[in-house]
Design an enzyme around this catalytic site. Structure first.
Site, PDB file in Angstrom:
ATOM      1  N   GLU A 108      -6.437 -16.635  15.088  1.00 35.00           N
ATOM      2  CA  GLU A 108      -6.444 -15.191  15.336  1.00 35.00           C
ATOM      3  C   GLU A 108      -5.107 -14.675  15.881  1.00 35.00           C
ATOM      4  O   GLU A 108      -5.019 -14.202  17.013  1.00 35.00           O
ATOM      5  CB  GLU A 108      -7.608 -14.806  16.238  1.00 35.00           C
ATOM      6  CG  GLU A 108      -8.939 -15.056  15.559  1.00 35.00           C
ATOM      7  CD  GLU A 108     -10.151 -14.503  16.298  1.00 35.00           C
ATOM      8  OE1 GLU A 108     -10.022 -14.031  17.450  1.00 35.00           O
ATOM      9  OE2 GLU A 108     -11.238 -14.530  15.695  1.00 35.00           O
ATOM     10  N   GLU A 117     -14.261 -19.387  10.574  1.00 37.41           N
ATOM     11  CA  GLU A 117     -14.885 -19.073  11.858  1.00 37.41           C
ATOM     12  C   GLU A 117     -15.904 -17.979  11.666  1.00 37.41           C
ATOM     13  O   GLU A 117     -15.627 -16.952  11.041  1.00 37.41           O
ATOM     14  CB  GLU A 117     -13.832 -18.618  12.872  1.00 37.41           C
ATOM     15  CG  GLU A 117     -14.397 -18.399  14.257  1.00 37.41           C
ATOM     16  CD  GLU A 117     -13.331 -18.003  15.262  1.00 37.41           C
ATOM     17  OE1 GLU A 117     -13.616 -17.077  16.057  1.00 37.41           O
ATOM     18  OE2 GLU A 117     -12.240 -18.597  15.268  1.00 37.41           O
TER      19      GLU A 117
END
Length: 191
Positions: free
Chosen positions: A78, A182
């Site tokens: 991220e 994810e």
């Protein structure tokens, strides 16, 4: 490592493991802390970026000593969350251009020189960033040759249709796979 060994032993097929970093050590970060908003110090090609790339290799080396190999690594978990993260979260912020340059100048060459056949995945963030992120990174021939695929998270999927993100990216870069890396439920505390 003991848990990975147990999982590998229980599997009827080989498991393809991948690793994704959250943060570099504090001394390499712009804010001097492993938590909160920060980037790697300097810029791609410098001592901080080369050292961070070598951390990936050292990680793979250490696990290999225990007969655990990784199919892939992502360049950063991220990378855009690093701009919006709560103060206690460990993360490194990267723009698409910064990730492209890190892959092209540091991480890609380090993985290629290593003894590991570990693949490199880019993005590892929300699909809302596609196809822009892919255009920036894979639009660079040097970076593209090191990248096997794109890692994608699903948390903001309701905001952008798959045709505008996944399909558009696949049409632009059909030789690079897309893999959801994810996902979970219950991440919105108010629901």
């Amino acid at each position: 490592i003991p848990l990975l060994r147990r999982a590998l032993a229980m599997s009827k097929r080989p498991l393809l493991l991948y690793a994704s970093p959250w943060t570099a050590p504090a001394w390499m970060r712009s804010n001097g802390d492993v938590r909160g908003k920060g980037t790697l110090k300097g810029q791609a090609g410098d001592k901080y970026h080369k050292t961070w790339a070598n951390y990936f290799i050292k990680f793979l080396d250490e696990y290999a000593k225990h007969n655990v190999t990784f199919w892939a690594v992502t360049a950063q978990n991220e990378p855009l969350a690093g701009l919006f993260t709560p103060p206690q979260a460990p993360t490194i912020a990267f723009t698409a251009a910064q990730q492209r340059d890190f892959i092209a100048q540091d991480l890609g060459p380090a993985l290629t020189r290593s003894a590991h056949r570990t693949r490199l995945l880019m993005l590892d963030d929300q699909r809302i960033h596609l196809p822009h992120w892919a255009k920036v990174v894979l639009g660079n021939a040097t970076a593209a040759r090191y990248v096997a695929g794109l890692a994608v998270h699903w948390y903001l999927d309701a905001i952008v249709p798959p045709g505008c993100s996944l399909e558009a990216t696949h049409k632009l870069f059909p030789d690079h796979f897309l893999l959801y890396t994810e996902a979970c439920t219950g991440f919105f505390m108010f629901r």
